[in-house]
Design a protein around this motif. Sequence first.
Motif, PDB file in Angstrom:
ATOM      1  N   UNK A  57       0.822  -1.208   0.000  1.00 57.56           N
ATOM      2  CA  UNK A  57       0.000   0.000   0.000  1.00 57.56           C
ATOM      3  C   UNK A  57       0.857   1.258   0.000  1.00 57.56           C
ATOM      4  N   UNK A  58       1.931   1.234   0.787  1.00 65.67           N
ATOM      5  CA  UNK A  58       2.846   2.373   0.820  1.00 65.67           C
ATOM      6  C   UNK A  58       3.561   2.535  -0.522  1.00 65.67           C
ATOM      7  N   UNK A  59       3.811   1.415  -1.206  1.00 67.42           N
ATOM      8  CA  UNK A  59       4.466   1.467  -2.511  1.00 67.42           C
ATOM      9  C   UNK A  59       3.568   2.142  -3.545  1.00 67.42           C
ATOM     10  N   UNK A  60       2.268   1.910  -3.413  1.00 70.26           N
ATOM     11  CA  UNK A  60       1.317   2.561  -4.325  1.00 70.26           C
ATOM     12  C   UNK A  60       1.379   4.076  -4.134  1.00 70.26           C
ATOM     13  N   UNK A  61       1.412   4.497  -2.861  1.00 68.35           N
ATOM     14  CA  UNK A  61       1.514   5.935  -2.571  1.00 68.35           C
ATOM     15  C   UNK A  61       2.858   6.472  -3.051  1.00 68.35           C
ATOM     16  N   UNK A  62       3.908   5.681  -2.840  1.00 69.01           N
ATOM     17  CA  UNK A  62       5.249   6.088  -3.278  1.00 69.01           C
ATOM     18  C   UNK A  62       5.286   6.332  -4.783  1.00 69.01           C
ATOM     19  N   UNK A 200      20.914  -6.837  -0.865  1.00 65.29           N
ATOM     20  CA  UNK A 200      21.808  -7.499   0.094  1.00 65.29           C
ATOM     21  C   UNK A 200      21.341  -7.282   1.535  1.00 65.29           C
ATOM     22  N   UNK A 201      20.926  -6.061   1.842  1.00 66.99           N
ATOM     23  CA  UNK A 201      20.564  -5.734   3.229  1.00 66.99           C
ATOM     24  C   UNK A 201      19.106  -6.041   3.573  1.00 66.99           C
ATOM     25  N   UNK A 202      18.196  -5.925   2.597  1.00 65.80           N
ATOM     26  CA  UNK A 202      16.772  -6.088   2.887  1.00 65.80           C
ATOM     27  C   UNK A 202      16.156  -7.351   2.289  1.00 65.80           C
ATOM     28  N   UNK A 203      16.841  -7.975   1.336  1.00 68.08           N
ATOM     29  CA  UNK A 203      16.313  -9.170   0.687  1.00 68.08           C
ATOM     30  C   UNK A 203      15.609  -8.826  -0.623  1.00 68.08           C
ATOM     31  N   UNK A 204      15.659  -9.747  -1.585  1.00 71.94           N
ATOM     32  CA  UNK A 204      15.089  -9.449  -2.894  1.00 71.94           C
ATOM     33  C   UNK A 204      13.571  -9.332  -2.873  1.00 71.94           C
ATOM     34  N   UNK A 205      12.917 -10.092  -1.940  1.00 68.20           N
ATOM     35  CA  UNK A 205      11.456 -10.004  -1.867  1.00 68.20           C
ATOM     36  C   UNK A 205      11.016  -8.604  -1.438  1.00 68.20           C
ATOM     37  N   UNK A 206      11.678  -8.085  -0.391  1.00 68.65           N
ATOM     38  CA  UNK A 206      11.340  -6.741   0.085  1.00 68.65           C
ATOM     39  C   UNK A 206      11.669  -5.703  -0.983  1.00 68.65           C
ATOM     40  N   UNK A 207      12.776  -5.906  -1.673  1.00 71.24           N
ATOM     41  CA  UNK A 207      13.181  -4.979  -2.734  1.00 71.24           C
ATOM     42  C   UNK A 207      12.116  -4.903  -3.835  1.00 71.24           C
ATOM     43  N   UNK A 208      11.631  -6.046  -4.279  1.00 75.91           N
ATOM     44  CA  UNK A 208      10.605  -6.063  -5.324  1.00 75.91           C
ATOM     45  C   UNK A 208       9.305  -5.450  -4.836  1.00 75.91           C
ATOM     46  N   UNK A 209       8.981  -5.689  -3.563  1.00 81.32           N
ATOM     47  CA  UNK A 209       7.735  -5.172  -3.018  1.00 81.32           C
ATOM     48  C   UNK A 209       7.771  -3.654  -2.855  1.00 81.32           C
ATOM     49  N   UNK A 210       8.933  -3.120  -2.559  1.00 82.99           N
ATOM     50  CA  UNK A 210       9.055  -1.665  -2.380  1.00 82.99           C
ATOM     51  C   UNK A 210       9.450  -0.992  -3.697  1.00 82.99           C
ATOM     52  N   UNK A 211      10.673  -1.237  -4.163  1.00 80.22           N
ATOM     53  CA  UNK A 211      11.150  -0.572  -5.379  1.00 80.22           C
ATOM     54  C   UNK A 211      10.433  -1.078  -6.629  1.00 80.22           C
ATOM     55  N   UNK A 212      10.245  -2.385  -6.697  1.00 78.66           N
ATOM     56  CA  UNK A 212       9.626  -2.964  -7.886  1.00 78.66           C
ATOM     57  C   UNK A 212       8.209  -2.469  -8.115  1.00 78.66           C
ATOM     58  N   UNK A 213       7.387  -2.582  -7.077  1.00 78.84           N
ATOM     59  CA  UNK A 213       5.987  -2.159  -7.195  1.00 78.84           C
ATOM     60  C   UNK A 213       5.899  -0.652  -7.451  1.00 78.84           C
ATOM     61  N   UNK A 214       6.712   0.109  -6.735  1.00 77.41           N
ATOM     62  CA  UNK A 214       6.698   1.574  -6.901  1.00 77.41           C
ATOM     63  C   UNK A 214       7.008   1.984  -8.338  1.00 77.41           C
ATOM     64  N   UNK A 215       8.113   1.476  -8.883  1.00 76.43           N
ATOM     65  CA  UNK A 215       8.526   1.884 -10.223  1.00 76.43           C
ATOM     66  C   UNK A 215       7.592   1.356 -11.306  1.00 76.43           C
ATOM     67  N   UNK A 216       7.023   0.169 -11.068  1.00 70.05           N
ATOM     68  CA  UNK A 216       6.084  -0.376 -12.068  1.00 70.05           C
ATOM     69  C   UNK A 216       4.840   0.505 -12.172  1.00 70.05           C
ATOM     70  N   UNK A 217       4.256   0.834 -11.027  1.00 73.63           N
ATOM     71  CA  UNK A 217       3.045   1.669 -11.034  1.00 73.63           C
ATOM     72  C   UNK A 217       3.352   3.063 -11.555  1.00 73.63           C
ATOM     73  N   UNK A 218       4.476   3.630 -11.105  1.00 71.83           N
ATOM     74  CA  UNK A 218       4.859   4.965 -11.570  1.00 71.83           C
ATOM     75  C   UNK A 218       5.087   4.956 -13.075  1.00 71.83           C
TER      76      UNK A 218
END
Length: 343
Positions: A57-62, A200-218
């Motif tokens: 949800x935060x990624x959508x807002x991002x 490396x620090x947060x894991x690929x799943x978290x990365x996709x959920x934050x950066x991936x979802x954000x950039x895809x929607x944007x």
Amino acid sequence: MAIDKEKTKKLRQDVAPFAKSDTGKSVFQMVNTIAPLIVLWIAGYMLVDVSPWLTAGLSVISAGFVVRTFIIFHDCTHGSFFKSKKANDWVGLLTGVITSFPYEKWKREHTIHHATSSNLDKRGIGDIDMMTVEEYLQSSKGQRLWYRFYRNPLVMFGLGPLYMVLVLNRFNRKDAKQKERMNTHLTNIIIAGICAGLIYSMGWQAFLLVQGVTLFIAGALGIWLFYIQHTYEDSYFEHDSEWDYVKAAVEGSSYYKLPKLLQWITGNIGFHHVHHLAPRVPNYNLEKAHKETPPLHTATTITLRTSLESLRYKLYDEEAGKFVSFKEVNEIIKRKTKGSIAA
């Protein structure tokens, strides 16, 4: 809207006073855009283990703030965000990394877009591929199939953001000069380093959920904004011999009238007719330029509801001077086929 050629020079002069950047407004816009985006991203990573859905949800807002950051990047490419060229270049690099766009590459291609927008003889750089009805009728079945695939909303707004971020923005054009090539490489290296660190620090799943979802929607929102502001029924297109810059700007770019929140998120880019008329007007002056320039009030106005109608427009009919759907073109093909048989 039809503009008398004799009035075009005056129209550009009327808008010229708004083409002045305000350092205070520009800095404030960076603060109220980039700072919240970073906070949202940090919060998203912190909440992954608590609730992936909340992070999503935060990624959508991002994504909204990434779109707004891109408008800052966009202004920098036009040299309109700051008076200083160096300031525009440095902020352009920064916001380019955040939005995944190489600054010099996009600046050149977007400048070409402005110089050739709505010109039927100079398509292909910085715009969405478009065929005229005649070109489509003369194409092979394979070419028609590919074009239909490309213009499918699921492809354009689904695969489009992935292609843009992972491929289109990562490689230089063959005719790119060294400065542009180096800037693209530098942007890619910085992005790769940040991504590697986050994974490396947060894991690929978290990365996709934050950066991936954000950039895809944007990315999908960005493509939609670009599409809708040049693809509407009575949009202006003309061959080079008859093409006019001001007509292309005001008749070939729409006024996308959005609710105030969405207008803020999209950095006033809905006043696209003003932007194409005077690219040096910073985003925070676009609305004022529109309101205080009466001839611009008659530009084609599109709302959220009416903008959805543009999804059916696929080809430009030169004879009718408007966009048409594949269904309408199929009827033309049937009529021509019947006429050939009858003859």
